[in-house]
Design a protein around this motif. Structure first.
Motif, PDB file in Angstrom:
ATOM      1  N   THR A  48     -51.270 -19.170 -21.334  1.00 51.56           N
ATOM      2  CA  THR A  48     -49.998 -19.863 -21.580  1.00 51.56           C
ATOM      3  C   THR A  48     -48.808 -19.021 -21.144  1.00 51.56           C
ATOM      4  OG1 THR A  48     -49.948 -19.104 -23.886  1.00 51.56           O
ATOM      5  CG2 THR A  48     -50.913 -21.275 -23.459  1.00 51.56           C
ATOM      6  N   THR A  61     -40.209 -26.255 -20.145  1.00 53.08           N
ATOM      7  CA  THR A  61     -39.895 -26.069 -21.559  1.00 53.08           C
ATOM      8  C   THR A  61     -41.145 -26.195 -22.420  1.00 53.08           C
ATOM      9  OG1 THR A  61     -37.703 -26.974 -21.168  1.00 53.08           O
ATOM     10  CG2 THR A  61     -38.432 -26.872 -23.451  1.00 53.08           C
ATOM     11  N   PHE A  62     -41.990 -27.180 -22.109  1.00 48.40           N
ATOM     12  CA  PHE A  62     -43.227 -27.379 -22.868  1.00 48.40           C
ATOM     13  C   PHE A  62     -44.143 -26.167 -22.748  1.00 48.40           C
ATOM     14  CE2 PHE A  62     -47.707 -28.644 -22.848  1.00 48.40           C
ATOM     15  CZ  PHE A  62     -47.835 -29.066 -24.159  1.00 48.40           C
ATOM     16  N   THR A  69     -43.368 -23.101 -22.000  1.00 51.25           N
ATOM     17  CA  THR A  69     -42.756 -21.967 -22.701  1.00 51.25           C
ATOM     18  C   THR A  69     -42.949 -22.096 -24.213  1.00 51.25           C
ATOM     19  OG1 THR A  69     -41.114 -21.803 -20.949  1.00 51.25           O
ATOM     20  CG2 THR A  69     -40.616 -20.679 -23.024  1.00 51.25           C
ATOM     21  N   ALA A  70     -42.746 -23.291 -24.723  1.00 48.97           N
ATOM     22  CA  ALA A  70     -42.964 -23.517 -26.162  1.00 48.97           C
ATOM     23  C   ALA A  70     -44.425 -23.311 -26.525  1.00 48.97           C
ATOM     24  CB  ALA A  70     -42.509 -24.927 -26.534  1.00 48.97           C
ATOM     25  N   ALA A  80     -45.014 -19.575 -26.704  1.00 52.48           N
ATOM     26  CA  ALA A  80     -44.430 -19.047 -27.944  1.00 52.48           C
ATOM     27  C   ALA A  80     -45.253 -19.475 -29.155  1.00 52.48           C
ATOM     28  CB  ALA A  80     -42.987 -19.520 -28.091  1.00 52.48           C
ATOM     29  N   GLY A  81     -45.690 -20.725 -29.156  1.00 47.31           N
ATOM     30  CA  GLY A  81     -46.524 -21.213 -30.260  1.00 47.31           C
ATOM     31  C   GLY A  81     -47.851 -20.476 -30.350  1.00 47.31           C
TER      32      GLY A  81
END
Length: 174
Positions: free
Chosen positions: A37, A58-59, A61-62, A65-66
């Protein structure tokens, strides 16, 4: 520095504390998922900036991070709730009981306590050594060999090398 602190510090990269503490499969899964990821996030942000839509960037990257947060949360949960250090007092009590039963010739009671210890801390080389000795005493050579070999594979098992080599030689597997 206590082992728990090292594990918490290693939590900065998901999977690394699990690999370091003996949970190799879980650690490799977490590390691989996070690396994939993170790589996807880097590629969409820095390399394929025009080929990928901003929503997908954005997805990804999220998601990276998740994954990091989930790995950190799992590691902190494991350190606080499941780590063998949490059970140290209970392990020491079981160890004393097992030794007492062993010295009194109550082999099954001693074996049960040694096995309870290993369910709480599978990296306890001293317990594996004593379990192997108990199996020798009760004439269970295959189980003794297995316990001795497991003991040698552990970091703390090297101090028992001479004794284990002697026992394995007596068993015919030096």
């Amino acid at each position: 520095m206590p082992r728990r602190v090292w594990i918490a510090a290693l939590s900065l990269w998901p999977g690394l504390p699990q690999v370091w503490s003996g949970q190799e499969v879980m650690g490799l899964i977490l590390a691989g998922l996070f690396a994939a990821t993170l790589n996807a996030a880097i590629v969409t942000h820095l390399i394929w900036t025009e080929a990928v839509s901003p929503a997908l960037t954005t997805f990804v990257t999220a998601l990276a991070a998740g994954t990091w947060v989930a790995g950190l949360a799992y590691t902190l949960w494991w350190v606080l709730r499941c780590h063998p250090e949490r059970y140290r007092a209970e392990i020491e009590q079981l160890y004393r009981e097992a030794t007492e039963h062993y010295l009194r010739g109550r082999w099954n009671d001693a074996r049960r306590r040694f096995e309870q210890i290993l369910t709480m801390d599978e990296t306890d080389a001293d317990t594996l050594m004593h379990l192997g000795t108990l199996f020798l005493r009760t004439e269970q050579p295959d189980q003794a060999r297995r316990a001795f070999r497991q003991c040698l594979e552990l970091e703390g098992g090297t101090k028992w090398r001479w004794e284990i080599d002697q026992a394995l030689a007596r068993l015919g597997n030096g």
